[in-house]
Write a protein that holds these residues in place. Structure first.
Motif, PDB file in Angstrom:
ATOM      1  N   ALA A 165     -18.980  14.207 -13.027  1.00  0.00           N
ATOM      2  CA  ALA A 165     -17.863  13.878 -13.918  1.00  0.00           C
ATOM      3  C   ALA A 165     -18.221  12.741 -14.858  1.00  0.00           C
ATOM      4  CB  ALA A 165     -16.628  13.524 -13.092  1.00  0.00           C
ATOM      5  N   GLN A 166     -18.855  11.703 -14.350  1.00  0.00           N
ATOM      6  CA  GLN A 166     -19.196  10.559 -15.201  1.00  0.00           C
ATOM      7  C   GLN A 166     -20.221  10.937 -16.267  1.00  0.00           C
ATOM      8  OE1 GLN A 166     -17.620   7.643 -15.299  1.00  0.00           O
ATOM      9  NE2 GLN A 166     -16.285   8.520 -13.730  1.00  0.00           N
ATOM     10  N   LEU A 167     -21.164  11.820 -15.943  1.00  0.00           N
ATOM     11  CA  LEU A 167     -22.142  12.257 -16.931  1.00  0.00           C
ATOM     12  C   LEU A 167     -21.475  13.066 -18.043  1.00  0.00           C
ATOM     13  CD1 LEU A 167     -25.056  13.211 -14.516  1.00  0.00           C
ATOM     14  CD2 LEU A 167     -25.029  11.301 -16.149  1.00  0.00           C
ATOM     15  N   CYS A 168     -20.496  13.883 -17.697  1.00  0.00           N
ATOM     16  CA  CYS A 168     -19.746  14.617 -18.727  1.00  0.00           C
ATOM     17  C   CYS A 168     -18.920  13.662 -19.583  1.00  0.00           C
ATOM     18  CB  CYS A 168     -18.835  15.658 -18.081  1.00  0.00           C
ATOM     19  SG  CYS A 168     -19.696  17.094 -17.404  1.00  0.00           S
ATOM     20  N   LEU A 169     -18.285  12.689 -18.951  1.00  0.00           N
ATOM     21  CA  LEU A 169     -17.475  11.727 -19.702  1.00  0.00           C
ATOM     22  C   LEU A 169     -18.327  10.938 -20.691  1.00  0.00           C
ATOM     23  CD1 LEU A 169     -15.111  10.341 -16.904  1.00  0.00           C
ATOM     24  CD2 LEU A 169     -14.465  11.790 -18.852  1.00  0.00           C
ATOM     25  N   ALA A 170     -19.582  10.695 -20.330  1.00  0.00           N
ATOM     26  CA  ALA A 170     -20.452   9.941 -21.229  1.00  0.00           C
ATOM     27  C   ALA A 170     -20.754  10.717 -22.508  1.00  0.00           C
ATOM     28  CB  ALA A 170     -21.757   9.594 -20.515  1.00  0.00           C
ATOM     29  N   LEU A 171     -20.661  12.046 -22.446  1.00  0.00           N
ATOM     30  CA  LEU A 171     -20.973  12.878 -23.607  1.00  0.00           C
ATOM     31  C   LEU A 171     -19.719  13.288 -24.375  1.00  0.00           C
ATOM     32  CD1 LEU A 171     -23.665  13.885 -24.734  1.00  0.00           C
ATOM     33  CD2 LEU A 171     -23.230  16.069 -23.604  1.00  0.00           C
ATOM     34  N   LEU A 172     -18.588  13.401 -23.690  1.00  0.00           N
ATOM     35  CA  LEU A 172     -17.348  13.814 -24.345  1.00  0.00           C
ATOM     36  C   LEU A 172     -16.677  12.602 -24.987  1.00  0.00           C
ATOM     37  CD1 LEU A 172     -16.012  16.136 -21.525  1.00  0.00           C
ATOM     38  CD2 LEU A 172     -16.699  16.890 -23.808  1.00  0.00           C
ATOM     39  N   PRO A 173     -16.290  12.690 -26.262  1.00  0.00           N
ATOM     40  CA  PRO A 173     -15.649  11.544 -26.918  1.00  0.00           C
ATOM     41  C   PRO A 173     -14.306  11.218 -26.284  1.00  0.00           C
ATOM     42  CG  PRO A 173     -15.506  13.500 -28.299  1.00  0.00           C
ATOM     43  CD  PRO A 173     -16.406  13.851 -27.154  1.00  0.00           C
ATOM     44  N   GLU A 174     -14.049   9.938 -26.106  1.00  0.00           N
ATOM     45  CA  GLU A 174     -12.788   9.518 -25.491  1.00  0.00           C
ATOM     46  C   GLU A 174     -11.606   9.877 -26.368  1.00  0.00           C
ATOM     47  OE1 GLU A 174     -10.705   5.489 -23.557  1.00  0.00           O
ATOM     48  OE2 GLU A 174     -12.703   5.413 -24.471  1.00  0.00           O
ATOM     49  N   VAL A 175     -11.743   9.663 -27.673  1.00  0.00           N
ATOM     50  CA  VAL A 175     -10.709  10.046 -28.641  1.00  0.00           C
ATOM     51  C   VAL A 175     -11.402  10.921 -29.685  1.00  0.00           C
ATOM     52  CG1 VAL A 175      -8.943   9.271 -30.261  1.00  0.00           C
ATOM     53  CG2 VAL A 175      -9.502   7.870 -28.246  1.00  0.00           C
ATOM     54  N   PRO A 176     -11.423  12.230 -29.492  1.00  0.00           N
ATOM     55  CA  PRO A 176     -12.141  13.099 -30.426  1.00  0.00           C
ATOM     56  C   PRO A 176     -11.556  13.005 -31.837  1.00  0.00           C
ATOM     57  CG  PRO A 176     -11.561  14.278 -28.415  1.00  0.00           C
ATOM     58  CD  PRO A 176     -10.816  12.976 -28.382  1.00  0.00           C
ATOM     59  N   ASP A 177     -12.433  12.949 -32.805  1.00  0.00           N
ATOM     60  CA  ASP A 177     -11.989  12.937 -34.192  1.00  0.00           C
ATOM     61  C   ASP A 177     -11.521  14.328 -34.579  1.00  0.00           C
ATOM     62  OD1 ASP A 177     -11.420  12.021 -36.686  1.00  0.00           O
ATOM     63  OD2 ASP A 177     -13.499  11.758 -37.334  1.00  0.00           O
ATOM     64  N   ARG A 178     -10.731  14.392 -35.635  1.00  0.00           N
ATOM     65  CA  ARG A 178     -10.289  15.683 -36.142  1.00  0.00           C
ATOM     66  C   ARG A 178     -11.399  16.321 -36.962  1.00  0.00           C
ATOM     67  NH1 ARG A 178      -6.601  11.876 -35.878  1.00  0.00           N
ATOM     68  NH2 ARG A 178      -4.559  12.327 -34.979  1.00  0.00           N
ATOM     69  N   GLY A 179     -11.511  17.628 -36.879  1.00  0.00           N
ATOM     70  CA  GLY A 179     -12.532  18.326 -37.632  1.00  0.00           C
ATOM     71  C   GLY A 179     -13.668  18.785 -36.748  1.00  0.00           C
ATOM     72  N   THR A 180     -14.821  18.985 -37.350  1.00  0.00           N
ATOM     73  CA  THR A 180     -15.985  19.509 -36.647  1.00  0.00           C
ATOM     74  C   THR A 180     -16.425  18.565 -35.535  1.00  0.00           C
ATOM     75  OG1 THR A 180     -16.715  20.570 -38.681  1.00  0.00           O
ATOM     76  CG2 THR A 180     -18.341  20.336 -36.929  1.00  0.00           C
TER      77      THR A 180
ATOM     78  N   ASN B 195     -18.793  21.943 -27.214  1.00  0.00           N
ATOM     79  CA  ASN B 195     -18.518  23.332 -26.852  1.00  0.00           C
ATOM     80  C   ASN B 195     -19.420  23.807 -25.724  1.00  0.00           C
ATOM     81  OD1 ASN B 195     -16.447  23.708 -28.655  1.00  0.00           O
ATOM     82  ND2 ASN B 195     -17.748  24.533 -30.266  1.00  0.00           N
ATOM     83  N   LEU B 196     -20.669  23.350 -25.723  1.00  0.00           N
ATOM     84  CA  LEU B 196     -21.578  23.754 -24.653  1.00  0.00           C
ATOM     85  C   LEU B 196     -21.128  23.235 -23.295  1.00  0.00           C
ATOM     86  CD1 LEU B 196     -25.028  23.226 -26.427  1.00  0.00           C
ATOM     87  CD2 LEU B 196     -23.993  25.413 -25.794  1.00  0.00           C
ATOM     88  N   LEU B 197     -20.384  22.139 -23.288  1.00  0.00           N
ATOM     89  CA  LEU B 197     -19.928  21.566 -22.017  1.00  0.00           C
ATOM     90  C   LEU B 197     -18.726  22.305 -21.423  1.00  0.00           C
ATOM     91  CD1 LEU B 197     -20.180  17.676 -22.378  1.00  0.00           C
ATOM     92  CD2 LEU B 197     -21.534  19.187 -20.934  1.00  0.00           C
TER      93      LEU B 197
ATOM     94  N   ALA C 138     -10.725  17.892 -27.909  1.00  0.00           N
ATOM     95  CA  ALA C 138     -11.772  18.132 -28.906  1.00  0.00           C
ATOM     96  C   ALA C 138     -11.704  19.552 -29.452  1.00  0.00           C
ATOM     97  CB  ALA C 138     -13.143  17.857 -28.302  1.00  0.00           C
ATOM     98  N   VAL C 139     -11.510  20.526 -28.568  1.00  0.00           N
ATOM     99  CA  VAL C 139     -11.422  21.917 -29.014  1.00  0.00           C
ATOM    100  C   VAL C 139     -10.198  22.108 -29.907  1.00  0.00           C
ATOM    101  CG1 VAL C 139     -11.102  24.291 -28.228  1.00  0.00           C
ATOM    102  CG2 VAL C 139     -12.699  22.793 -27.028  1.00  0.00           C
ATOM    103  N   HIS C 140      -9.076  21.500 -29.533  1.00  0.00           N
ATOM    104  CA  HIS C 140      -7.864  21.584 -30.355  1.00  0.00           C
ATOM    105  C   HIS C 140      -8.100  20.978 -31.733  1.00  0.00           C
ATOM    106  CE1 HIS C 140      -3.441  21.414 -31.100  1.00  0.00           C
ATOM    107  NE2 HIS C 140      -3.802  20.367 -31.839  1.00  0.00           N
ATOM    108  N   ARG C 141      -8.696  19.803 -31.767  1.00  0.00           N
ATOM    109  CA  ARG C 141      -8.882  19.120 -33.045  1.00  0.00           C
ATOM    110  C   ARG C 141      -9.973  19.756 -33.890  1.00  0.00           C
ATOM    111  NH1 ARG C 141      -7.724  12.727 -31.513  1.00  0.00           N
ATOM    112  NH2 ARG C 141      -5.519  13.066 -31.033  1.00  0.00           N
TER     113      ARG C 141
END
Length: 710
Positions: free
Chosen positions: A398-413, A419-421, A455-458
């Motif tokens: 879980a911590q390794l995934c959290l390190a790669l996933l943005p805490e507050v994803p920006d809007r757009g691409t 997506n790979l995660l 992230a997927v929503h944004r």
């Protein structure tokens, strides 16, 4: 669907009408940068047989299905995991593309995200336009219909392989599996129940005959021993193609201390020294001694050999990989990986190299460097992992995934690694659902899910975000309970996804339930409760419940001031929402000051600033002050174009508002030019029958009629 405005919680674009009604939509998809599979023309498979052994009858039937002028058929290759279904599909793919002149298309159907991305890539390959693909990705037009529209109209015959479709509901629920006169479909799956595959021809695959199984080993390790030695080892490996491939790869890649097939067989049968067979057989007996678990003999033997070579950390790394999925895993996830003394960070590289060398995992080709490990192998490893390691492994994953996933994803691409995660977060949730681990670790996995859904929503893929969020909630609910903050936030995202998909009644119903839970569990002043007020206002306003929506937004704005302060972006965004909904003069007059404050506090390019500008322009225009509105909409339109591009849905919204204001100023020719771009663009992106497309077309007709005097 009403033509009302919406108080958008996340600060997205708006669509405005001259009458005062407005539609609101939010899109964040940049087609050129959207992350899908690197190729659908090349099979995304791991190790394939040097020669495909046995399967003569099945291959004869399948080759006949790709002969010239043959189509309109679906073949389902089913059987035990690891029995070679993908290898057969790969051999057919090669035959169809090199001997029969067919286009070969290969899609990973293991989960909704991968299937959707792969099938839309097929549509692109067959001629779908960027606008059509953006509309399908955002859930605003039927994705499966688009794909099959272009497959049906292909000028060249094709073979479509849907690989690893082990959950047939993924194909059925989205309408992805169909037949076409222009091509042949082949599905590989573990699911043999005929009711899942109406109209398809089912071909069952099992273990290899003894002679062919021995030849598989000889193909991979021709110098390791005699055909009889190979047959003996094949028997001990259960003649399962996956196990044979792993064993042959192990033998073929040894360099210093090479083993013969006879050595390999003796180690499988021995209980002394480095031989793990007795331990492995005990593990097999504990899980039922089913033949599908036989690959564990191979991976344990390889891991023991690695331990003897001074790399015992490989076992712990493989157990960590077993927390995730068999889909390509970005190698960057492993940056910083460590499991204490069992797997120090400094030893991860050598442990991984050992796993690769022993065919326990492999590097997957593509623009992003990834690792891919077979699903049967991962399941086997996960089942054999001691219970006292579950907590440490799942927490680390879980911590390794959290390190790669943005805490507050920006809007757009988004970063394509996000997506790979997706399938790996799903797999982690499934592990946490069955392993006895602490609530804090389950919540860490839930946070991974929330970041991914957001992230997927944004990125604008609301349908996938909804599907993933729903799965996450179902997996987490038994462990956390509906009042848990992470489940509340995941359900909030689901409500927002439903709204963006135009399912306003469902969105309102779900968000009302969430609001009750928030008020009971968190209190009416909690930030998450205030967020629910704002999100509930969106579908209510589109359902015509304007006064309720305005009341909710005002309540949210007042609560944000008390909880977060008057300068917080959420406070400013809620105040901007009031501009959008309210026609009171006091609110209209507050617009310019709000824009100035956003520019000063957040910056000219901040999304909240753009929202404030466009809402201020609409508010002033609705109040009969288009001259004052024009500078604000010009600024917003220029920024939308610069940030998202001219053919982006948010830019269409700003362009439409600009056209409305220009028309109010008597500049009808310029207004018509803008509305023509909006109507054409929305037709491409959203589809001809989308309400916002229809509205733009009606507004354009109205302006043209006024110009000609009709």
């Amino acid at each position: 669907m009403s033509n009302h405005n919406d108080a958008q919680a996340q600060g997205q674009g708006r669509i405005y009408q001259a009458s005062g009604d407005q539609h609101i939509t939010e899109h964040h998809q940049h087609t050129p940068d959207w992350s899908g599979p690197d190729s659908v023309r090349r099979p995304a498979v791991g190790r394939t047989p040097v020669i495909l052994r046995d399967r003569v009858g099945e291959m004869g039937r399948l080759r006949a299905a790709v002969e010239p002028s043959v189509g309109n058929s679906v073949y389902v290759l089913h059987g035990l995991g690891g029995c070679g279904k993908t290898a057969v599909a790969y051999a057919l793919f090669q035959h169809a593309t090199t001997q029969e002149g067919r286009i070969g298309l290969w899609v990973n159907a293991s989960d909704p995200t991968s299937l959707r991305a792969g099938m839309l890539a097929v549509a692109a390959d067959r001629g779908a336009t960027d606008g059509e693909l953006v509309g399908a990705r955002s859930g605003l037009r039927p994705a499966a219909d688009l794909v099959w529209h272009y497959l049906d109209r292909s000028t060249q015959p094709w073979l479509l392989v849907l690989d690893n479709a082990d959950n047939p509901a993924v194909l059925r629920d989205g309408g992805w599996l169909r037949s076409s006169p222009t091509g042949t479909v082949v599905v590989t799956t573990r699911q043999a129940a005929a009711h899942w595959w109406p109209g398809a021809e089912l071909l069952q695959f099992g273990l290899l005959p003894r002679e062919d199984a021995a030849l598989v080993l000889r193909d991979l390790a021709p110098h390791a021993g005699s055909i009889e030695d190979a047959a003996e080892v094949a028997d001990r490996l259960g003649r399962l193609p996956l196990a044979l491939t792993l064993a042959g790869g192990f033998l073929a890649h040894q360099v210093i201390d090479t083993w013969s097939l006879a050595d390999y067989g003796r180690r499988l049968d021995s209980s002394a020294g480095l031989d793990p067979i007795e331990l492995i057989e005990r593990g097999a007996t504990a899980i039922g001694d089913d033949s599908r678990h036989l690959p564990s003999r191979t991976w344990q033997l390889s891991l023991d050999a690695l331990a003897a070579q001074g790399r015992p950390e490989a076992t712990h790394l493989l157990r960590l990989l077993a927390c995730w999925s068999n889909d390509p895993l970005p190698l960057s996830v492993l940056l910083g990986a460590e499991l204490g003394p069992a797997l120090p960070a400094s030893h991860v590289e050598s442990a991984l190299r050992g796993l690769i060398d022993h065919s326990l995992t492999e590097l997957a080709p593509g623009a992003i460097r990834c690792l891919r490990t077979h699903g049967v192998l991962l399941d086997s490893v996960a089942r054999g992992t001691p219970a006292d390691e579950h907590e440490r492994l799942s927490a680390a994953a879980a911590q390794l995934c959290l390190a790669l996933l943005p805490e507050v994803p920006d809007r757009g691409t988004q970063d394509p690694r996000v997506n790979l995660l997706a399938p790996h977060v799903i797999a982690l949730l499934r592990r946490t659902a069955i392993w006895a681990i602490s609530q804090s670790t389950v919540e860490a996995a839930a946070e991974c899910a929330l970041r991914l859904v957001t992230a997927v929503h944004r990125a604008g893929d609301y349908a996938s975000a909804l599907s993933f969020g729903s799965d996450a909630v179902e997996l987490l609910k038994p462990r956390l309970g509906e009042d848990n903050i992470w489940l509340i936030r995941l359900r909030q995202r689901m409500g927002r996804d439903l709204f963006r998909l135009g399912r306003f009644e469902e969105s309102a119903t779900l968000l009302r339930q969430i609001l009750e839970d928030c008020e009971r569990a968190l209190g009416s002043e909690a930030p998450d409760t205030l967020t629910t007020y704002r999100r509930l206002a969106s579908p209510l306003f589109n359902l015509g419940q304007r006064s309720d929506a305005i009341s909710l937004v005002r309540r949210a704005a007042e609560g944000y001031v008390r909880a977060l302060g008057p300068e917080h972006p959420l406070t400013l965004l809620a105040r901007s929402d009031i501009l959008e909904l309210s026609s009171k003069s006091i609110d209209v007059d507050a617009g310019p000051d709000l824009v100035l404050k956003c520019r000063r506090d957040l910056g000219d390019e901040h999304t909240v600033t753009l929202i404030a500008e466009i809402n201020c322009s609409f508010s002033l225009s609705r109040a009969g002050r288009p001259e004052e509105a024009l500078p604000y909409i010009n600024s917003a339109f220029a920024k939308f174009t610069r940030r998202f591009g001219s053919d982006y849905p948010l830019t269409f919204n700003a362009r439409e508002s600009l056209g409305v204001i220009l028309h109010a100023l008597g500049q009808n020719n310029e207004a018509i030019e803008h509305l023509e771009e909006v109507a054409a663009g929305r037709t491409r992106v959203l589809g001809r029958n989308h309400p916002w497309t229809i509205y733009a077309q009606e507004l354009l007709k109205q302006y043209r009629d006024l110009q000609t005097g009709f």
